[in-house]
Design an enzyme around this catalytic site. Structure first.
Site, PDB file in Angstrom:
ATOM      1  N   GLY A 122      64.603  14.423 -16.827  1.00 12.77           N
ATOM      2  CA  GLY A 122      64.599  15.259 -17.118  1.00 12.77           C
ATOM      3  C   GLY A 122      63.419  15.783 -16.391  1.00 12.77           C
ATOM      4  CD  GLN A 149      57.195  16.397 -15.547  1.00 18.80           C
ATOM      5  OE1 GLN A 149      58.737  16.388 -15.756  1.00 18.80           O
ATOM      6  NE2 GLN A 149      56.446  14.484 -15.291  1.00 18.80           N
ATOM      7  CB  CYS A 174      57.024  11.030 -18.761  1.00 23.41           C
ATOM      8  SG  CYS A 174      56.538  12.641 -18.038  1.00 23.41           S
ATOM      9  CG  LEU A 175      60.567  10.932 -14.090  1.00 24.84           C
ATOM     10  CD1 LEU A 175      61.277  12.179 -13.561  1.00 24.84           C
ATOM     11  CD2 LEU A 175      60.776   9.727 -13.037  1.00 24.84           C
ATOM     12  CG  HIS A 195      59.165  14.287 -22.745  1.00 20.72           C
ATOM     13  ND1 HIS A 195      59.202  12.661 -22.977  1.00 20.72           N
ATOM     14  CD2 HIS A 195      58.760  14.941 -21.395  1.00 20.72           C
ATOM     15  CE1 HIS A 195      58.165  12.852 -21.914  1.00 20.72           C
ATOM     16  NE2 HIS A 195      58.163  13.619 -20.727  1.00 20.72           N
ATOM     17  CD  GLU A 196      61.154  16.875 -18.679  1.00 18.94           C
ATOM     18  OE1 GLU A 196      60.271  17.404 -18.591  1.00 18.94           O
ATOM     19  OE2 GLU A 196      62.162  15.846 -19.365  1.00 18.94           O
ATOM     20  CG  HIS A 232      56.329  18.015 -19.620  1.00 18.63           C
ATOM     21  ND1 HIS A 232      54.517  17.094 -18.927  1.00 18.63           N
ATOM     22  CD2 HIS A 232      56.928  17.623 -19.030  1.00 18.63           C
ATOM     23  CE1 HIS A 232      55.249  15.693 -19.193  1.00 18.63           C
ATOM     24  NE2 HIS A 232      56.539  15.759 -19.415  1.00 18.63           N
TER      25      HIS A 232
HETATM   26 CO    CO Z   1      57.557  13.578 -18.750  1.00 22.52          CO
END
Ligand code: CO
Length: 170
Positions: free
Chosen positions: A46, A51, A95-96, A137-138, A141
């Site tokens: 995701g 991000q 997380c990226l 999670h997204e 963000h």
């Molecule tokens: Co993330």
């Protein structure tokens, strides 16, 4: 389409709240296309617009929970809101924007999300298991919340090495 640079946890943009999407035109479509390409290239589960440095409420999630014979596909959620949750799951999350780390986070087992598509059409979607975790999670963000701030604890390097169940990074 083009990949965009994924900001990492040092970047202040990741701790700011994103604003609602109000313009469903070509710029949004380009953003969503680029986010999908970026997510695919990073092999993540995701990605949220902040991000990639865009403080707007849009996320892309890889739906892995598909019936047999169907392909995994991307879900685009614009202005998503969690409207219902049930159950609970506690597990590893990545997380990226926090490369090379994992933490233990408790999330609902199932969430119902109300959102708009890229043309502004409202819809609802239910996510279960990993997809529910990715939705939460997204959407976090979009409120400037990194999972590292809500994790019960982060995994040690030793635990990371032993974690071979293929958890994907969001
Ligand atoms: Co993330």
């Amino acid at each position: 389409m083009a990949t965009r640079k994924i900001l990492t946890k040092e970047d202040p943009s990741l701790y700011r709240s994103s604003r609602a999407v109000t313009d469903f035109g070509p710029r949004l479509h380009q953003l969503l296309d680029d986010m999908k390409e970026t997510l695919q290239a990073a092999k993540g589960a995701g990605l949220a617009a902040p991000q990639v440095g865009v403080l707007r409420r849009a996320v892309v999630v890889l739906e892995t929970n598909v019936p047999e014979g169907e392909e995994e596909h991307f879900l685009e959620l614009v202005n998503p809101r969690i409207v219902e949750t049930s159950g609970e799951q506690t597990g590893a999350e990545g997380c990226l924007s926090v490369p090379g780390e994992c933490g233990i986070v408790t999330r609902p087992m199932q969430v119902r999300v109300s959102a708009q598509d890229r043309n502004g059409e409202p819809f609802e979607v239910v996510g279960e298991g990993l997809t529910a975790r990715a939705f939460c999670h997204e959407i976090d963000h979009l409120d400037g919340v990194l999972y590292t701030t809500i994790a019960q604890r982060m995994l040690t390097e030793e635990e990371m090495k032993n974690d071979d169940d293929g958890d994907e990074e969001d």
